[in-house]
Design a protein around this motif. Structure first.
Motif, mmCIF file in Angstrom:
data_model
loop_
_atom_site.group_PDB
_atom_site.id
_atom_site.type_symbol
_atom_site.label_atom_id
_atom_site.label_comp_id
_atom_site.label_asym_id
_atom_site.label_seq_id
_atom_site.Cartn_x
_atom_site.Cartn_y
_atom_site.Cartn_z
ATOM 1 N N GLN A 52 6.186 -15.304 12.071
ATOM 2 C CA GLN A 52 6.626 -13.912 12.252
ATOM 3 C C GLN A 52 5.554 -12.907 11.837
ATOM 4 O O GLN A 52 5.647 -11.735 12.194
ATOM 5 C CB GLN A 52 7.900 -13.648 11.434
ATOM 6 C CG GLN A 52 9.129 -14.364 11.967
ATOM 7 C CD GLN A 52 10.333 -14.031 11.134
ATOM 8 O OE1 GLN A 52 10.550 -14.632 10.086
ATOM 9 N NE2 GLN A 52 11.109 -13.050 11.570
ATOM 10 N N CYS A 102 17.665 -10.902 12.207
ATOM 11 C CA CYS A 102 16.288 -11.390 12.154
ATOM 12 C C CYS A 102 15.343 -10.198 12.185
ATOM 13 O O CYS A 102 15.526 -9.281 12.997
ATOM 14 C CB CYS A 102 16.016 -12.306 13.341
ATOM 15 S SG CYS A 102 14.331 -12.960 13.359
ATOM 16 N N LEU A 103 14.341 -10.223 11.323
ATOM 17 C CA LEU A 103 13.375 -9.123 11.282
ATOM 18 C C LEU A 103 12.604 -9.001 12.596
ATOM 19 O O LEU A 103 12.088 -7.933 12.903
ATOM 20 C CB LEU A 103 12.391 -9.339 10.129
ATOM 21 C CG LEU A 103 13.005 -9.258 8.729
ATOM 22 C CD1 LEU A 103 11.960 -9.653 7.692
ATOM 23 C CD2 LEU A 103 13.553 -7.869 8.450
ATOM 24 N N HIS A 144 17.649 -21.000 9.979
ATOM 25 C CA HIS A 144 17.088 -19.872 10.729
ATOM 26 C C HIS A 144 15.572 -19.796 10.518
ATOM 27 O O HIS A 144 14.809 -19.691 11.487
ATOM 28 C CB HIS A 144 17.778 -18.579 10.256
ATOM 29 C CG HIS A 144 17.232 -17.322 10.849
ATOM 30 N ND1 HIS A 144 18.015 -16.442 11.573
ATOM 31 C CD2 HIS A 144 15.996 -16.758 10.820
ATOM 32 C CE1 HIS A 144 17.258 -15.428 11.980
ATOM 33 N NE2 HIS A 144 16.034 -15.583 11.523
ATOM 34 N N GLU A 145 15.138 -19.868 9.273
ATOM 35 C CA GLU A 145 13.705 -19.726 8.985
ATOM 36 C C GLU A 145 12.910 -20.922 9.509
ATOM 37 O O GLU A 145 11.820 -20.756 10.060
ATOM 38 C CB GLU A 145 13.471 -19.546 7.484
ATOM 39 C CG GLU A 145 14.141 -18.325 6.862
ATOM 40 C CD GLU A 145 13.819 -17.000 7.558
ATOM 41 O OE1 GLU A 145 12.782 -16.921 8.241
ATOM 42 O OE2 GLU A 145 14.612 -16.065 7.440
ATOM 43 N N HIS A 148 12.121 -20.808 13.161
ATOM 44 C CA HIS A 148 10.955 -19.992 13.521
ATOM 45 C C HIS A 148 9.690 -20.844 13.609
ATOM 46 O O HIS A 148 8.816 -20.578 14.433
ATOM 47 C CB HIS A 148 10.715 -18.895 12.470
ATOM 48 C CG HIS A 148 11.551 -17.667 12.654
ATOM 49 N ND1 HIS A 148 11.505 -16.896 13.785
ATOM 50 C CD2 HIS A 148 12.454 -17.065 11.844
ATOM 51 C CE1 HIS A 148 12.325 -15.860 13.663
ATOM 52 N NE2 HIS A 148 12.921 -15.949 12.495
HETATM 53 NI NI NI Z 1 14.257 -14.516 11.682
#
Ligand code: NI
Length: 203
Positions: A52, A102-103, A144-145, A148
């Protein structure tokens, strides 16, 4: 200290599979992790994967803050944690849907099927190995992480896209917040509280 730029959905870096970190004790990895934590603290967020911030390495930084724990979950806060090369093993067959943001997908939230109980194994910045279990929204955050790191964003895991919504219009979330507030992450309860049209639309 550096505040890092976060890639937004659609950027190719978010679809890449991140590379294994060969030496978790490399000082450059510690510096990156510190910058990721600074970035999260600046935003007031909980988790970030290296992809990210445009670094294709298998690194996740996260915390579970007391203010993010659903009242009925039985979870405890987790301090800032750096996970290098994390690997998740599900401990259940079935998934349970959990509200997520999510960012890299600002302004939206969605309900995502996740394993409610997992085991996770990772390396630390000191080169040690940690393995533990996690459950409920903590387990969902870790899934979730780690997704990524494999180029997977939460909408790609959803099986009901009617539950993908703008934060300004949290209709389905509001229904759930009314029916079962003790199971909802306070961050999401807050979205419902701040929804001006709540009383008009909620049955
Ligand atoms: Ni995220």
């Amino acid at each position: 200290m550096s505040i890092l730029t976060i890639a937004k959905m659609g950027h190719p870096v978010l679809r890449r599979v991140a590379a294994k970190v060969d030496d978790p004790t490399d000082p450059a990895i510690a510096r990156l992790a510190a910058d990721m934590r600074d970035t999260l603290e600046e935003i007031g967020a909980s988790g970030l994967a290296a992809t990210q911030v445009f670094v294709e390495k298998r690194i996740v930084v996260y915390r579970v803050g007391a203010s993010r724990i659903p009242a009925g979950s039985g979870l405890q806060p987790v301090p800032w944690t750096v996970m290098i090369n994390p690997v998740i093993t599900p401990l259940t067959d079935d998934k349970v849907a959990v509200w997520e943001r999510c960012l890299s997908i600002p302004g939206l939230h969605g309900k995502v099927p996740r394993y409610p109980r997992i085991s996770i194994r990772y390396q630390t910045l000191e080169g040690g190995i940690v393995e533990h279990e996690a459950h409920s929204s903590w387990a969902a955050l870790l899934q979730h992480e780690c997704d990524h790191l494999d180029g997977v964003l939460y909408p790609m895991q959803m099986d009901d896209l009617s539950l993908l919504a703008f934060n300004e219009a949290p209709g389905a979330l509001a229904q759930e917040a009314d029916a079962n507030p003790s199971q909802v992450d306070p961050l999401f309860l807050d979205l419902v509280e701040r929804w001006p049209a709540r009383e008009r639309w909620q049955t």
